[in-house]
Design a protein around this motif. Sequence first.
Motif, PDB file in Angstrom:
ATOM      1  N   ARG A   1     -21.231   6.921  -4.493  1.00 12.77           N
ATOM      2  CA  ARG A   1     -21.270   5.465  -4.464  1.00 12.77           C
ATOM      3  C   ARG A   1     -19.952   4.850  -4.015  1.00 12.77           C
ATOM      4  O   ARG A   1     -19.830   3.640  -3.930  1.00 12.77           O
ATOM      5  N   THR A   2     -18.979   5.691  -3.720  1.00 12.89           N
ATOM      6  CA  THR A   2     -17.719   5.215  -3.156  1.00 12.89           C
ATOM      7  C   THR A   2     -17.364   6.113  -1.983  1.00 12.89           C
ATOM      8  O   THR A   2     -17.882   7.233  -1.863  1.00 12.89           O
ATOM      9  N   VAL A   3     -16.469   5.637  -1.134  1.00 12.25           N
ATOM     10  CA  VAL A   3     -16.069   6.447   0.011  1.00 12.25           C
ATOM     11  C   VAL A   3     -15.322   7.697  -0.441  1.00 12.25           C
ATOM     12  O   VAL A   3     -15.441   8.772   0.176  1.00 12.25           O
ATOM     13  N   GLN A   4     -14.581   7.601  -1.539  1.00 11.81           N
ATOM     14  CA  GLN A   4     -13.889   8.787  -2.066  1.00 11.81           C
ATOM     15  C   GLN A   4     -14.890   9.846  -2.511  1.00 11.81           C
ATOM     16  O   GLN A   4     -14.728  11.040  -2.220  1.00 11.81           O
ATOM     17  N   GLU A   5     -15.929   9.423  -3.216  1.00 13.58           N
ATOM     18  CA  GLU A   5     -16.950  10.362  -3.653  1.00 13.58           C
ATOM     19  C   GLU A   5     -17.680  10.965  -2.451  1.00 13.58           C
ATOM     20  O   GLU A   5     -17.973  12.167  -2.437  1.00 13.58           O
ATOM     21  N   TRP A   6     -17.993  10.121  -1.464  1.00 17.51           N
ATOM     22  CA  TRP A   6     -18.654  10.599  -0.239  1.00 17.51           C
ATOM     23  C   TRP A   6     -17.826  11.699   0.416  1.00 17.51           C
ATOM     24  O   TRP A   6     -18.352  12.759   0.769  1.00 17.51           O
ATOM     25  N   HIS A   7     -16.550  11.471   0.569  1.00 18.04           N
ATOM     26  CA  HIS A   7     -15.657  12.438   1.202  1.00 18.04           C
ATOM     27  C   HIS A   7     -15.615  13.750   0.407  1.00 18.04           C
ATOM     28  O   HIS A   7     -15.674  14.845   0.994  1.00 18.04           O
ATOM     29  N   GLN A   8     -15.544  13.633  -0.904  1.00 19.83           N
ATOM     30  CA  GLN A   8     -15.500  14.835  -1.744  1.00 19.83           C
ATOM     31  C   GLN A   8     -16.795  15.636  -1.643  1.00 19.83           C
ATOM     32  O   GLN A   8     -16.769  16.877  -1.558  1.00 19.83           O
ATOM     33  N   VAL A   9     -17.928  14.941  -1.628  1.00 20.61           N
ATOM     34  CA  VAL A   9     -19.220  15.627  -1.507  1.00 20.61           C
ATOM     35  C   VAL A   9     -19.312  16.353  -0.172  1.00 20.61           C
ATOM     36  O   VAL A   9     -19.774  17.511  -0.106  1.00 20.61           O
ATOM     37  N   ILE A  10     -18.892  15.696   0.905  1.00 23.77           N
ATOM     38  CA  ILE A  10     -18.922  16.320   2.231  1.00 23.77           C
ATOM     39  C   ILE A  10     -18.057  17.575   2.251  1.00 23.77           C
ATOM     40  O   ILE A  10     -18.460  18.635   2.749  1.00 23.77           O
ATOM     41  N   GLN A  11     -16.848  17.457   1.683  1.00 22.25           N
ATOM     42  CA  GLN A  11     -15.909  18.581   1.727  1.00 22.25           C
ATOM     43  C   GLN A  11     -16.371  19.764   0.871  1.00 22.25           C
ATOM     44  O   GLN A  11     -16.112  20.928   1.201  1.00 22.25           O
ATOM     45  N   ARG A  12     -17.061  19.470  -0.226  1.00 24.14           N
ATOM     46  CA  ARG A  12     -17.470  20.531  -1.147  1.00 24.14           C
ATOM     47  C   ARG A  12     -18.780  21.214  -0.749  1.00 24.14           C
ATOM     48  O   ARG A  12     -19.160  22.223  -1.361  1.00 24.14           O
ATOM     49  N   ASN A  13     -19.441  20.669   0.275  1.00 29.76           N
ATOM     50  CA  ASN A  13     -20.746  21.208   0.668  1.00 29.76           C
ATOM     51  C   ASN A  13     -20.796  21.428   2.179  1.00 29.76           C
ATOM     52  O   ASN A  13     -21.554  20.754   2.897  1.00 29.76           O
ATOM     53  N   PRO A  14     -19.999  22.367   2.684  1.00 28.35           N
ATOM     54  CA  PRO A  14     -19.961  22.567   4.137  1.00 28.35           C
ATOM     55  C   PRO A  14     -21.320  22.958   4.702  1.00 28.35           C
ATOM     56  O   PRO A  14     -22.036  23.774   4.123  1.00 28.35           O
ATOM     57  N   GLY A  15     -21.659  22.303   5.832  1.00 26.03           N
ATOM     58  CA  GLY A  15     -22.892  22.616   6.534  1.00 26.03           C
ATOM     59  C   GLY A  15     -24.132  21.967   5.976  1.00 26.03           C
ATOM     60  O   GLY A  15     -25.215  22.110   6.555  1.00 26.03           O
ATOM     61  N   ARG A  16     -24.002  21.208   4.901  1.00 29.72           N
ATOM     62  CA  ARG A  16     -25.193  20.653   4.248  1.00 29.72           C
ATOM     63  C   ARG A  16     -25.594  19.288   4.800  1.00 29.72           C
ATOM     64  O   ARG A  16     -26.789  18.962   4.832  1.00 29.72           O
ATOM     65  N   PHE A  17     -24.630  18.502   5.264  1.00 29.34           N
ATOM     66  CA  PHE A  17     -24.913  17.097   5.547  1.00 29.34           C
ATOM     67  C   PHE A  17     -24.929  16.789   7.050  1.00 29.34           C
ATOM     68  O   PHE A  17     -24.263  17.447   7.849  1.00 29.34           O
ATOM     69  N   THR A  18     -25.719  15.764   7.376  1.00 32.56           N
ATOM     70  CA  THR A  18     -25.900  15.344   8.764  1.00 32.56           C
ATOM     71  C   THR A  18     -25.388  13.923   8.967  1.00 32.56           C
ATOM     72  O   THR A  18     -25.408  13.106   8.047  1.00 32.56           O
ATOM     73  N   PHE A  19     -24.930  13.646  10.192  1.00 30.21           N
ATOM     74  CA  PHE A  19     -24.575  12.261  10.526  1.00 30.21           C
ATOM     75  C   PHE A  19     -25.332  11.840  11.777  1.00 30.21           C
ATOM     76  O   PHE A  19     -25.528  12.627  12.709  1.00 30.21           O
ATOM     77  N   ALA A  20     -25.778  10.596  11.785  1.00 28.83           N
ATOM     78  CA  ALA A  20     -26.636  10.073  12.848  1.00 28.83           C
ATOM     79  C   ALA A  20     -25.833   9.212  13.812  1.00 28.83           C
ATOM     80  O   ALA A  20     -24.828   8.604  13.451  1.00 28.83           O
ATOM     81  N   SER A  21     -26.329   9.166  15.054  1.00 32.47           N
ATOM     82  CA  SER A  21     -25.745   8.267  16.051  1.00 32.47           C
ATOM     83  C   SER A  21     -26.840   7.785  16.976  1.00 32.47           C
ATOM     84  O   SER A  21     -27.977   8.276  16.933  1.00 32.47           O
ATOM     85  N   GLY A  22     -26.477   6.869  17.853  1.00 35.02           N
ATOM     86  CA  GLY A  22     -27.417   6.364  18.848  1.00 35.02           C
ATOM     87  C   GLY A  22     -27.475   7.216  20.096  1.00 35.02           C
ATOM     88  O   GLY A  22     -28.006   6.768  21.116  1.00 35.02           O
ATOM     89  N   GLY A  23     -26.959   8.446  20.055  1.00 36.11           N
ATOM     90  CA  GLY A  23     -27.040   9.345  21.201  1.00 36.11           C
ATOM     91  C   GLY A  23     -25.765  10.140  21.378  1.00 36.11           C
ATOM     92  O   GLY A  23     -24.701   9.764  20.869  1.00 36.11           O
ATOM     93  N   VAL A  24     -25.856  11.227  22.114  1.00 33.39           N
ATOM     94  CA  VAL A  24     -24.681  12.055  22.400  1.00 33.39           C
ATOM     95  C   VAL A  24     -23.656  11.228  23.169  1.00 33.39           C
ATOM     96  O   VAL A  24     -23.978  10.604  24.186  1.00 33.39           O
ATOM     97  N   GLY A  25     -22.430  11.211  22.678  1.00 32.47           N
ATOM     98  CA  GLY A  25     -21.381  10.429  23.311  1.00 32.47           C
ATOM     99  C   GLY A  25     -21.338   8.977  22.899  1.00 32.47           C
ATOM    100  O   GLY A  25     -20.410   8.252  23.263  1.00 32.47           O
ATOM    101  N   ASN A  26     -22.336   8.544  22.128  1.00 34.39           N
ATOM    102  CA  ASN A  26     -22.360   7.187  21.586  1.00 34.39           C
ATOM    103  C   ASN A  26     -21.143   6.978  20.676  1.00 34.39           C
ATOM    104  O   ASN A  26     -20.625   7.935  20.096  1.00 34.39           O
ATOM    105  N   PRO A  27     -20.627   5.736  20.540  1.00 33.56           N
ATOM    106  CA  PRO A  27     -19.466   5.525  19.671  1.00 33.56           C
ATOM    107  C   PRO A  27     -19.636   6.041  18.248  1.00 33.56           C
ATOM    108  O   PRO A  27     -18.667   6.531  17.649  1.00 33.56           O
ATOM    109  N   ALA A  28     -20.854   5.971  17.696  1.00 32.31           N
ATOM    110  CA  ALA A  28     -21.077   6.507  16.354  1.00 32.31           C
ATOM    111  C   ALA A  28     -20.938   8.028  16.349  1.00 32.31           C
ATOM    112  O   ALA A  28     -20.459   8.615  15.364  1.00 32.31           O
TER     113      ALA A  28
END
Length: 326
Positions: free
Chosen positions: A139-166
């Motif tokens: 529920r905070t950016v700190q918690e988000w970062h910790q969850v990502i770091q502690r669970n390698p390979g588990r999470f996905t991030f979305a964008s509007g396409g390859v090379g898109n700013p996101a």
Amino acid sequence: MTNRRQILAALAATPVLAAPALAQPARWAPSRSVRLIVPFPAGGSPDVLTRLMAPHAQAALGQNVVVENRTGAGATVGSNLVAREAPDGHTILAAVISSLTAPLMMSPPPYDPVRDFRALSMLAITPTVLVTRPDFPARTVQEWHQVIQRNPGRFTFASGGVGNPAHLAGELYRSMTGANITHVPFRGSAPALVELRAGRVDFSILDLPSAAAMIADRSVPALAVGTAERLPTLPDLPTIAESVVPGFEAYSWVMWWVPAATPDAVAARLTEVANEALRQPDVQARGAQAGFLLRGTDAAAARAHVLAENEKWGRIIRERNIVFDG
């Protein structure tokens, strides 16, 4: 002696004319309609800002200013059109970040964003925001970062396409933190947000105007912003840089670019016109409402920004071997 006295008297009686002023170069003005080329579809953020500015540019230049949307190939169709136009001030590109980054992912590139253009003014920044799926276990950016770091390979991030700013924002986070995350591209920000809200992808760092409605109705949680400073419209949201990744900065922008050989006088006048338009009350009010951080810089600052962005995103693109897929 008499003649000399008569001449002196005549000179004294002659009105003294002012010394001629040093000739000032005439301020450049267009001789026909000016085209403002937007390399993204109508209704998108760059198009909105361009159409807000166009009437004021038209009044200042004394010629029609026509907005044209020339889309395709990650903004390179419209951008390349302007690069090949006569450098006479009658065709201006409303350049976006993809005007710079997309050719860096192409072989061969259709143009060189540094060599082939002259930057006039950084008009505005479009902020980015970190949003997650509704049930993400943080529920905070700190918690988000910790969850990502502690669970390698588990999470996905979305964008509007390859090379898109996101996509590039996610890759910058990956590069700066070593995060093991998987990119999931979609055909535009809207479907990416739909999948995020449905919980089928985990997070995205995308432009605020795209996500604003879902943030407002709490369809997706917003945890942080990608700009260097907090946003006036979302003052309670921290920055990613201040919270978890010092130096992180990813956002979109809009500039005016013209062909590289455009003469100094033409470039100076167009820079002046652009910045005058940004100062108009309706542009200020409606631009802020649309989510822009209006700037209006001189050409030197715009050029410096192009060079810095070219180096930064060029490194990320090479490091991650990102190839534009159309």
